[in-house]
Design an enzyme around this catalytic site. Structure first.
Site, mmCIF file in Angstrom:
data_model
loop_
_atom_site.group_PDB
_atom_site.id
_atom_site.type_symbol
_atom_site.label_atom_id
_atom_site.label_comp_id
_atom_site.label_asym_id
_atom_site.label_seq_id
_atom_site.Cartn_x
_atom_site.Cartn_y
_atom_site.Cartn_z
ATOM 1 N N SER B 47 21.792 46.117 67.328
ATOM 2 C CA SER B 47 22.969 46.402 66.463
ATOM 3 C C SER B 47 22.452 46.925 65.027
ATOM 4 O O SER B 47 23.389 47.390 64.606
ATOM 5 C CB SER B 47 23.828 45.080 66.209
ATOM 6 N N HIS B 51 20.890 41.291 58.465
ATOM 7 C CA HIS B 51 21.630 39.974 58.263
ATOM 8 C C HIS B 51 21.633 39.313 57.050
ATOM 9 O O HIS B 51 20.576 39.733 56.195
ATOM 10 C CB HIS B 51 21.233 38.957 59.337
ATOM 11 N N VAL B 175 -0.903 46.351 78.697
ATOM 12 C CA VAL B 175 -2.053 45.557 78.952
ATOM 13 C C VAL B 175 -1.972 44.577 80.316
ATOM 14 O O VAL B 175 -0.859 44.049 80.563
ATOM 15 C CB VAL B 175 -2.136 44.590 77.658
ATOM 16 N N LYS B 253 25.996 35.731 68.013
ATOM 17 C CA LYS B 253 26.550 35.942 66.723
ATOM 18 C C LYS B 253 27.930 36.812 66.844
ATOM 19 O O LYS B 253 28.860 36.773 66.033
ATOM 20 C CB LYS B 253 26.001 36.955 65.676
ATOM 21 N N ILE B 340 11.293 36.542 69.389
ATOM 22 C CA ILE B 340 11.791 37.384 68.069
ATOM 23 C C ILE B 340 12.963 38.026 68.747
ATOM 24 O O ILE B 340 13.028 39.216 68.646
ATOM 25 C CB ILE B 340 10.758 38.279 67.316
ATOM 26 N N SER B 342 17.404 38.080 67.401
ATOM 27 C CA SER B 342 18.240 38.141 66.170
ATOM 28 C C SER B 342 17.894 37.053 65.224
ATOM 29 O O SER B 342 18.005 35.866 66.153
ATOM 30 C CB SER B 342 19.638 38.349 66.390
ATOM 31 N N CYS B 407 25.909 68.777 66.467
ATOM 32 C CA CYS B 407 26.719 67.545 66.218
ATOM 33 C C CYS B 407 26.237 66.813 64.984
ATOM 34 O O CYS B 407 26.817 66.113 64.048
ATOM 35 C CB CYS B 407 26.952 66.626 67.560
ATOM 36 N N CYS B 440 28.367 65.623 71.715
ATOM 37 C CA CYS B 440 28.093 66.312 73.014
ATOM 38 C C CYS B 440 27.035 65.859 73.944
ATOM 39 O O CYS B 440 26.765 66.350 74.926
ATOM 40 C CB CYS B 440 27.890 67.692 72.814
#
Lengths: 411, 484
Positions: B47, B51, B175, B253, B340, B342, B407, B440
């Site tokens: 997103s 925060h 790896v 959330k 890890i 949000s 655009c 586009c």
């Protein structure tokens, strides 16, 4: 910063823009046509098939040939063509002239001042996202026009086996182009119960190659983590779902007039066309601003776009001379059987040509024009379909306030 | 074989931030990633929120502590690294009276966490802050220090700056084994390349469980939780001025309406547990739910403005909703930075410092570089420069005023710069420059961009990929297939 002055600036050197420029220059005006590409023609350059020019030049031409003819017309009329220049912004000055900002490799940033401006910026293709096709974000998903550009202008092959979504003309042309290049075409999938493209393209591009056309089917999902592996197709009538193995999906699902520059100038837009509202001279609600070709409304043939643009070019030249045009006092409206009528306003006491996009399909229909309730013109139309534009000329009576069009099916 | 003091596995926000932090010290550092470019995993599709520090308790979770610290670090980072970031503020909005107790609880957590400027708002105040909220909005609170960031732009900037300051970045380095011998561990990639490291940082996102196992670290499992997001055109009337949050649910959330740092509007994400770490598809039911929810939150949102749909995966550590950042108790040369999700992006600058301190505790000598830091060249984004500035730039850099992506208004010079920095996939260029990201969706510019990538990198057109091996864009030259 380089400074350019002209009477009429035309944005876009495609089939519409070049025609508008030729018409305006023929009136003795100083005309500049601006295009972001390094050559004239716009999308015509990649349309290497024939079928262009029958109405405008009375001759069948390929896209590049049509572009070249039109370019010659514009140059011979005296229009200057500025290539490789992107118009970043157009604004109206306090003295009612216009200033365009141009970006190029050759000249850096330039300012162009003009008395009138014609927008002939063409259209863009609707994308997979515009019609919200879910699934993986695989490589091998192209709009039909993008694939056409890759093949015809860069000489590359986008895939080995394609499914074409949408039966618009570009999709049909690309189905044949794929086959000619050794790319298999599994099917053309059309959501509507009838094809969107011209009948001649259905015959010449699909039937001649035995390419299946699946009507009332939709592309429900694209499958393939890296490259496309398959598409899931849904039969909208039986709800049955099945997959086609393929490595390429081409979308030919409609065109959207490109009007971001016009919109940024605050010009009134027409939701039915995606283009601006215009009067019979292609002038927008902002005096001195004109629009023509596919950025005004999406045309079936480039010839129609060029013919319309000629009107815009002539009117822009007249505006550049006199600073005003006759007032378009009559408002245009249409019945629900017509998606739109262009222009949206016209000048009473003059002859005006109108264009329509029907919403219905029928073998035969009557198109009627009424001025303030009184019939002024009528015409019989045969094999009416949304894929084909209708046209009609009408003499608008002096003092007319409203012109209304009706399309009625004849049983 | 190349030997490093530290090898960071994973070039997402976490790994990039750690590598960038370590580039300040006299150390040999490598950053490796399984993908064709940095940011191509979790960090590419999220997103993009900075925060506000009210979702989790700072007393009981590491993530809230790092989130609060990280939030405050972005201004200085943006100044140095020039990525898109705006503190537009966050509004958490209750859309029914039943949500008010939960809203109050969240607000009180924010107060307890000492979130700067947090403000409870009644409906009139809410509408004053965001007039586009729907009639259903009852009350809410405002967090002025929250914001939006272009996540991939941020990660690319960190990686490029780290590279400029001595970190070596190995792309397409998956790896597959990690043998410890004496002071060094040898990391072998799927294609046979090898690097050696005194310390390994596991910032492998969705694959942190696998990396931990390969290195002999803790046994845990990362499970992906998918979130679909829908991007609306920059002209959408539904673009709010602030990030609009609903009152959250226990596992997410909630679905947000986001005025992205790039100028578009984004709605989402959904939250669905999936089994497959490469499952990135979008679905019709989720799209319908997201549009339905967001239309209830903000006025003017419409399917017609949809320009792109995508999904991302959150790397969830089941049973432990906190981050797992620590020196491994089983492999002493391994530092874990796992789970890890949000607010990982927000916390990432602080995670960089936190992991650097763990490495110091491991006995690694951290001596700041004596030479002045090399600064990234200006990005010269055509869309941000005035015509006068761009014209001036054109004198030295002719391609700065050739617009390739109409655009998003991206110049050829921007694309060339991206390719020369190693972004040689179509998505790499797209996420690095925004070329092809607009309405586009590359319909006009993708063929041109492919030609520029090919010209600048020397990679033949038919070998160009969307995002790495397997995602080839073309199959060959015209004439190479047999016509039946």
């Amino acid at each position: 910063m380089k400074q350019i002055n002209c009477d009429v600036a035309v944005i876009g050197a495609g089939g519409a823009g070049l025609s508008a420029a030729a018409a305006a220059a023929a009136q003795g005006k100083k005309v500049a046509v601006i295009d972001r590409e390094e050559s004239c023609g716009g999308v015509l350059c990649q349309c290497i098939h024939n079928g262009f020019g029958l109405r405008y030049f009375n001759e069948e031409l390929t896209g590049p040939e049509y572009a070249l003819r039109m370019e010659r017309c514009a140059r011979e009329s005296g229009a200057e063509i500025l290539l490789g220049e992107t118009v970043g912004a157009v604004k109206r000055n306090s003295d009612s002239t216009f200033e365009a900002t141009l970006y190029s490799v050759a000249n850096g940033v330039s300012k162009l001042n003009t008395k009138a401006v014609v927008f002939a910026t063409g259209c863009r293709e609707r994308t997979r996202a515009n019609i919200a096709v879910p699934g993986d974000r695989s490589a091998g998903v192209y709009t039909a026009g993008s694939a056409q550009k890759l093949m015809n202008l860069t000489g590359m092959l986008p895939g080995r086996r394609a499914v074409i979504v949408g039966s618009g003309d570009i999709g049909l042309i690309m189905a044949r182009r794929c086959r000619w290049s050794g790319i298999e075409v599994a099917a053309v999938v059309e959501i509507l119960p009838e094809p969107s493209g011209l009948p001649r393209n259905i015959a010449q591009c699909l039937r001649d190659f035995d390419i299946p056309l699946l009507l009332s089917h939709r592309c429900a999902r694209i499958i393939g983590r890296n490259r496309v592996e398959a598409v899931e197709i849904e039969n909208l009538i039986t709800k049955e779902r099945f997959t086609y193995q393929c490595d390429t999906v081409l979308f030919s699902v409609g065109l959207i007039p490109e009007n971001e520059l016009l919109k940024s100038m605050g010009v009134a837009m027409n939701p039915a066309t995606g283009g601006p509202c215009v009067d019979g001279s292609c002038q927008c609600a902002l005096p001195g601003v004109f629009a023509a070709g596919n950025s005004l409304h999406v045309h079936d043939l480039v010839d129609f776009a060029s013919i319309e643009a000629r009107r815009a070019g002539m009117a822009a030249a007249e505006y550049a001379s006199s600073g005003k045009l006759p007032e378009a006092a009559a408002v245009v409206a249409c019945s629900k059987t017509l998606k739109y009528a262009i222009p949206n306003k016209c000048v009473p006491g003059t002859a005006c040509e109108f264009f329509f996009r029907p919403t219905v399909s029928c073998a035969k229909a009557k198109l009627t024009a009424l001025a303030d309730g009184v019939g002024i013109a009528q015409k019989m139309c045969v094999s009416v379909r949304p894929a084909e534009m209708l046209a009609m000329k009408a003499e608008i009576p002096a003092n007319a306030a409203k012109v209304q069009f009706h399309l009625e099916e004849c049983k | 074989m190349k030997q490093y003091d530290v090898v960071v596995i994973g070039a997402g926000a976490t790994g990039a931030s750690i590598a960038w932090r370590l580039s300040h010290y006299d150390l040999q550092v490598a950053l490796v990633d399984r993908c064709a470019d940095a940011s191509f995993g979790v960090s590419k599709a999220n997103s993009g929120i900075v925060h506000g520090g009210f979702h989790h308790s700072a007393d009981s979770t590491l993530k809230a502590k790092l989130e609060l610290e990280g939030n405050e670090m972005f201004d200085a980072l943006q100044k140095e690294l020039d990525f898109e970031f705006t503190r537009c503020g966050i509004l958490v909005v209750a859309y029914s009276d039943e949500e008010l107790p939960q809203l109050q609880k969240l607000y009180e957590r924010g107060v307890a966490n000492k979130v700067p400027g947090i403000e409870m708002c009644d409906r009139p105040r809410l509408l004053e802050l965001e007039p586009k909220l729907t009639d259903a909005a009852v009350a809410g609170f405002f967090v002025p220090r929250g914001g939006v960031i272009e996540p991939y732009g941020y990660v690319f900037s960190l990686v490029e700056s780290a590279e400029l300051n001595g970190v070596e970045f190995w792309r397409n380095f998956q790896v597959v084994s990690a043998e410890k011998e004496g002071d060094f561990r040898t990391l072998t990639a799927a294609d046979g390349r090898k690097v050696q490291a005194r310390f390994v940082v596991n910032a492998a996102g969705l694959y942190a469980d696998e990396v931990s196992r390969i290195c002999g670290g803790e046994e845990f499992e990362i499970r992906p939780r998918k979130g679909e997001e829908y991007l609306l055109d920059r002209t959408s009337p539904g673009r709010p001025s602030k990030v609009i949050f609903p009152v959250p649910t226990p596992c997410s959330k909630g679905m947000l309406v986001i005025p992205t740092a790039g100028g578009t509007t984004m709605i989402g994400p959904s939250a669905t547990m999936v089994d497959d770490k490469e499952e990135n598809s979008t679905t019709q039911p989720e799209r319908e739910i997201i549009f339905e929810h967001s239309k209830k939150m903000v006025k003017g949102i419409c399917e017609r403005d949809l320009v792109a749909a995508f999904s991302g995966l959150r790397p969830v550590l089941p049973g432990n909703e906190d981050f797992f950042i620590a020196r491994s108790e089983k492999a002493s040369d391994l530092i874990q930075a796992a789970g890890i999700q949000s607010p990982g992006l927000t916390a990432s600058p602080a995670i960089g410092v936190y992991v650097k301190n763990i490495l110091a505790d491991c006995g690694i000598e951290l001596k700041e570089k004596s030479a002045p830091r090399k600064i990234l060249p200006p990005k010269n984004r055509a869309r941000e420069l005035t015509p006068e500035e761009l014209d001036k730039l054109h004198a030295d850099e002719k391609l700065a005023s050739r617009i390739i992506c109409r655009c998003e208004f991206i110049s050829e010079a921007e694309i060339v710069a991206a390719v020369r920095r190693g972004h040689v996939t179509l998505d790499g260029v797209k996420f690095r420059t925004r070329a092809g990201m607009g309405r586009c969706q590359g319909g006009f510019c993708a063929p041109k961009i492919m030609q520029i990538i090919s010209r600048e990198s020397g990679i033949p057109m038919e070998e160009l990929t969307k995002r790495g091996p397997g995602s080839e864009l073309l199959v060959g030259k015209l004439g190479s297939l047999e016509v039946k």
